[in-house]
Design a protein around this motif. Structure first.
Motif, PDB file in Angstrom:
ATOM      1  N   LEU A 102       5.412  48.820 -11.744  1.00 46.84           N
ATOM      2  CA  LEU A 102       6.520  49.605 -12.273  1.00 46.84           C
ATOM      3  C   LEU A 102       6.363  51.064 -11.853  1.00 46.84           C
ATOM      4  CD1 LEU A 102       6.565  48.107 -15.881  1.00 46.84           C
ATOM      5  CD2 LEU A 102       8.055  47.519 -13.973  1.00 46.84           C
ATOM      6  N   PRO A 103       6.844  51.442 -10.664  1.00 42.44           N
ATOM      7  CA  PRO A 103       6.692  52.817 -10.193  1.00 42.44           C
ATOM      8  C   PRO A 103       7.465  53.782 -11.083  1.00 42.44           C
ATOM      9  CG  PRO A 103       8.263  51.659  -8.826  1.00 42.44           C
ATOM     10  CD  PRO A 103       7.671  50.645  -9.753  1.00 42.44           C
ATOM     11  N   ILE A 104       6.844  54.888 -11.433  1.00 38.32           N
ATOM     12  CA  ILE A 104       7.487  55.870 -12.292  1.00 38.32           C
ATOM     13  C   ILE A 104       8.485  56.724 -11.519  1.00 38.32           C
ATOM     14  CG2 ILE A 104       7.091  57.880 -13.748  1.00 38.32           C
ATOM     15  CD1 ILE A 104       6.350  55.242 -15.006  1.00 38.32           C
TER      16      ILE A 104
ATOM     17  N   VAL B 108      14.956  50.284 -15.020  1.00 37.59           N
ATOM     18  CA  VAL B 108      15.735  51.458 -15.414  1.00 37.59           C
ATOM     19  C   VAL B 108      15.082  52.179 -16.588  1.00 37.59           C
ATOM     20  CG1 VAL B 108      17.898  52.161 -16.531  1.00 37.59           C
ATOM     21  CG2 VAL B 108      17.957  50.748 -14.476  1.00 37.59           C
ATOM     22  N   ARG B 109      14.553  51.420 -17.540  1.00 33.00           N
ATOM     23  CA  ARG B 109      13.903  52.063 -18.683  1.00 33.00           C
ATOM     24  C   ARG B 109      12.654  52.821 -18.264  1.00 33.00           C
ATOM     25  NH1 ARG B 109      11.934  48.652 -22.139  1.00 33.00           N
ATOM     26  NH2 ARG B 109      12.603  46.691 -21.200  1.00 33.00           N
TER      27      ARG B 109
ATOM     28  N   ALA C  43      19.226  53.125 -23.161  1.00 34.12           N
ATOM     29  CA  ALA C  43      18.216  53.965 -22.512  1.00 34.12           C
ATOM     30  C   ALA C  43      18.866  55.084 -21.704  1.00 34.12           C
ATOM     31  CB  ALA C  43      17.320  53.117 -21.618  1.00 34.12           C
ATOM     32  N   LEU C  44      19.970  54.770 -21.014  1.00 32.43           N
ATOM     33  CA  LEU C  44      20.625  55.771 -20.172  1.00 32.43           C
ATOM     34  C   LEU C  44      21.556  56.672 -20.975  1.00 32.43           C
ATOM     35  CD1 LEU C  44      21.378  53.687 -16.953  1.00 32.43           C
ATOM     36  CD2 LEU C  44      19.504  55.285 -17.389  1.00 32.43           C
ATOM     37  N   ARG C  45      22.299  56.100 -21.889  1.00 32.77           N
ATOM     38  CA  ARG C  45      23.213  56.923 -22.687  1.00 32.77           C
ATOM     39  C   ARG C  45      22.459  57.912 -23.568  1.00 32.77           C
ATOM     40  NH1 ARG C  45      27.702  52.383 -24.602  1.00 32.77           N
ATOM     41  NH2 ARG C  45      28.825  52.276 -22.608  1.00 32.77           N
TER      42      ARG C  45
END
Length: 293
Positions: free
Chosen positions: A74-76, A120-121, A190-192
């Protein structure tokens, strides 16, 4: 044992969240089974079933005597934009490259959005923690199978002739629909929340349902690059919310390897250019065809 009913699915979701959130880092071991059993106040048998499910889904790998190690990468973030050749790649770096831009644009056609939600998270957490420069705008469009679309998987693989196959299939389908709703909601939130908290000025996450069930994942960065890869049909044992297990034919996409195509601005007839143009046209046609009235 009856006190543990229903705990397995909760533990599974918790461990998934800890891995995707970075609490259990790639390449590191999970706590020992005994420690997990004590933390969640369940038997080691329950922990073993949960770990087996994580292994099947591609989150971890296990070796005799070595415990369970986080497998998913999971690349940051991407500090520079490296030259990435077309070919077989994973989803994480693709999403990281998208979020390294000042304007994040993604078009996605997927079965449950679980893999996308995970990646995405990770990027959203990176923005929140200051590890990733905040983009000016995030715009994601997602096509998902509608409730009217009959899902060809998962399906019960019955070994007992007395089993009610239709009922097992109904249970499995309901579980899948809930997974779709849960991960779509998680991704949106997470995005909103980045916009709500003043971290990203403009965030738009749009989801439309289509009467189609994908056989392949499709991820597009408009005019830049795209990924496509088939869902692998596997036989596996699915852990239900009440801790029962159902043998089923299912598809796995989490952690799968995808084929990358790149737009070639100098050659409109190059394979990558043709791929990008044809799949983007297809996505746009579906998006507009199934626009809510």
């Amino acid at each position: 044992m009856s006190e543990e009913r229903g705990k397995g699915a909760t533990i599974l979701a918790t461990l998934r969240s800890r891995i995707s959130g970075g609490e259990y880092r790639p390449g590191y071991n999970l706590p020992a089974q005994r420690a997990l059993a004590e933390e969640f106040e369940v038997s080691r048998d329950t922990i073993q079933r949960v770990l087996e499910e994580l292994k099947t889904e591609g989150w971890i790998e296990s070796r005799q005597g070595s415990g369970s190690k986080v497998r998913v990468t999971l690349p940051i973030h991407v500090t520079t934009q490296p030259k990435v050749s077309p070919g077989r790649v994973a989803l994480g770096p693709f999403v990281a490259r998208a979020f390294a831009q000042s304007v994040v644009e993604l078009d996605v056609f997927t079965f449950t959005s679980e893999s996308l939600d995970t990646q995405v998270r990770v990027q959203a957490d990176g923005i929140r923690n200051g590890q990733i420069p905040a983009p000016e705008r995030i715009a994601i469009r997602i096509l998902l199978p509608s409730d009217s679309a009959e899902l060809p998987y998962p399906r019960a693989r019955v070994r007992d002739s007395t089993a009610d196959v239709e009922e097992l299939d109904r249970i499995l389908q309901a579980r899948t629909r809930e997974i779709i709703r849960r991960h779509t909601s998680s991704l949106r939130d997470a995005l909103r929340n980045l916009k709500t908290d003043g971290l990203v000025p403009d965030v738009v996450v749009s989801v439309r349902e289509v009467p189609l069930v994908p056989t392949h994942k499709l991820y597009l960065r408009r005019g830049v690059e795209g990924l496509i890869g088939p869902y692998k049909i596997v036989e596996r044992r699915i852990l239900m919310d009440d801790d029962t297990e159902i043998d089923a034919w299912d598809v796995l996409g989490l952690g799968s390897t995808l084929i990358r195509h790149v737009q070639d601005d100098g050659d409109p007839n190059a394979t990558g250019s043709v791929f990008m143009r044809s799949w983007q046209d297809w996505f746009d046609s579906c998006w507009h065809r199934y626009e809510p009235s």
